[in-house]
Design a protein around this motif. Structure first.
Motif, short mmCIF file in Angstrom:
data_model
loop_
_atom_site.label_atom_id
_atom_site.label_comp_id
_atom_site.label_asym_id
_atom_site.label_seq_id
_atom_site.Cartn_x
_atom_site.Cartn_y
_atom_site.Cartn_z
N VAL A 141 18.24 -33.35 0.49
CA VAL A 141 19.85 -33.68 1.49
C VAL A 141 19.66 -35.29 1.21
N THR A 142 20.46 -35.82 0.38
CA THR A 142 20.40 -37.26 0.52
C THR A 142 21.83 -38.02 1.04
N GLU A 143 22.19 -37.28 1.80
CA GLU A 143 23.26 -37.87 2.73
C GLU A 143 24.11 -37.08 3.94
N VAL A 144 24.35 -37.52 5.05
CA VAL A 144 24.84 -36.37 5.93
C VAL A 144 26.23 -37.21 6.63
N GLY A 145 27.38 -36.35 6.62
CA GLY A 145 28.18 -37.36 7.54
C GLY A 145 29.00 -36.66 8.53
N LYS A 146 30.05 -36.32 8.72
CA LYS A 146 30.42 -35.67 9.84
C LYS A 146 30.56 -34.07 9.43
N ASP A 147 31.61 -34.11 8.16
CA ASP A 147 31.72 -33.19 8.50
C ASP A 147 30.92 -32.24 6.62
N PHE A 148 30.55 -32.71 6.39
CA PHE A 148 29.35 -32.79 4.85
C PHE A 148 27.94 -32.46 4.98
N PHE A 149 27.47 -31.63 4.17
CA PHE A 149 26.17 -33.08 4.38
C PHE A 149 25.79 -32.89 2.26
N THR A 150 25.26 -33.75 1.41
CA THR A 150 25.28 -33.77 0.29
C THR A 150 23.66 -33.67 -0.84
#
Length: 309
Positions: free
Chosen positions: A261-270
């Motif tokens: 996992v490289t990024e975590v947003g409010k409604d997704f993660f990358t």
């Protein structure tokens, strides 16, 4: 026309109903035997059987249609033509030659491409931009008979196996209703398939859904869509199976090790892949319901550096 209809899954229901509503006489429906499914191992009827019973049509469920007893029973039902759609068994020559106009098949691809059992999923996985339905005269080969009618269907950027299935089922229903009277009047000219263009795809297995994060993001995004709703693309989250229902291609930059996992947003993660990244939007943890990533993050920890798989 008098029709014996052979089919099993949801894909075959739309054409069956269209044939009935067009005024043709369906003297019998042939479908696969009832099977035990689910955790409770309850016996379930095929979608085509359920449809046939609603219309009061006799249902035959041979374990093997090539056996003499099954052929004899089949021959007792009047038919000008047999119509087949995802039946699930190979028809022997005796059955192919039984009705006046032979057997025709509704196949969910633009033949000769994508012969075989699971063309709907594979065209998405392989990145095709169009597919369609072919009505063909059946012979003893697997989807090798002469083509009678075709209808193209565009594959949209966010089509899933489910949405494309529904489009192709509707196209198949339209096409078979157009084909039957033309066959009866001798208006269709059979077209031989070009073997040099032929391709064959096998059945979809659950193991195909295991995400290999070393692959590129575009391929993985198509895998997620192609295997929705069955068997789904999946990975592992802290040792538990995590199904991925919706995902988008993310950045093309290499932001980390594949599967991390490289990024975590409010409604997704990358998640980093072998080429680019995948933004996860909807998922389902083992033993839980399907949910958005926004819902998932309320109860489960996902941070940059977490490795999936």
């Amino acid at each position: 026309m008098k029709v014996v209809y052979m089919g099993t899954p949801d894909f075959a229901v739309g054409p069956l109903e269209a044939i009935i509503k067009a005024g043709h006489q369906v003297s019998a429906v042939v479908t696969q035997p009832d099977k035990q499914k689910g955790r409770g191992r309850e016996v379930q009827m095929s979608p085509v059987k359920k449809c046939a019973l609603q219309y009061g049509i006799p249902v035959l469920q041979p374990v093997k249609i090539r056996e003499e007893e099954a052929i004899k029973e089949l021959s007792s039902y009047p038919a000008d033509i047999f119509v087949v759609a995802a039946f699930g068994q190979i028809l022997p020559k005796k059955v192919l030659n039984m009705p006046k106009f032979g057997c025709i098949n509704i196949h969910a691809s633009l033949l000769p491409k994508y012969r075989g059992a699971a063309p709907i999923s594979w065209v998405i996985i392989n990145g095709e931009t169009e597919t369609g339905v072919t009505v063909m005269q059946m012979d003893e080969g697997l989807d090798t008979g002469d083509m009678l009618l075709k209808e193209k269907v565009i594959i949209e950027a966010k089509d899933t196996g489910e949405s494309l299935h529904d489009k192709l089922m509707e196209a198949g229903a339209r096409l078979i209703v157009e084909a039957l009277p033309k066959i009866e009047r001798g208006e269709l000219k059979p077209e031989k398939q070009d073997e040099s263009l032929a391709s064959h795809v096998g059945k979809i297995s659950k193991s195909l859904g295991l995400v290999d994060w070393e692959k590129d993001a575009a391929s993985l995004e198509r895998l997620v869509r192609g295997l929705n709703p069955w068997p789904s693309a999946y990975t592992l989250y802290k040792g538990k199976t995590l199904k991925i229902w919706e995902a988008d291609e993310g950045s093309q930059e290499g932001l980390g090790e594949p599967g991390c996992v490289t990024e975590v947003g409010k409604d997704f993660f990358t998640v980093a892949t072998g080429d680019g990244s995948l933004q996860i939007r909807s998922l389902q943890l083992e033993g839980k319901r399907r949910m958005t990533v926004k819902e998932f993050l309320l109860g489960y920890e996902v941070k940059p550096g977490l490795r999936l798989g």
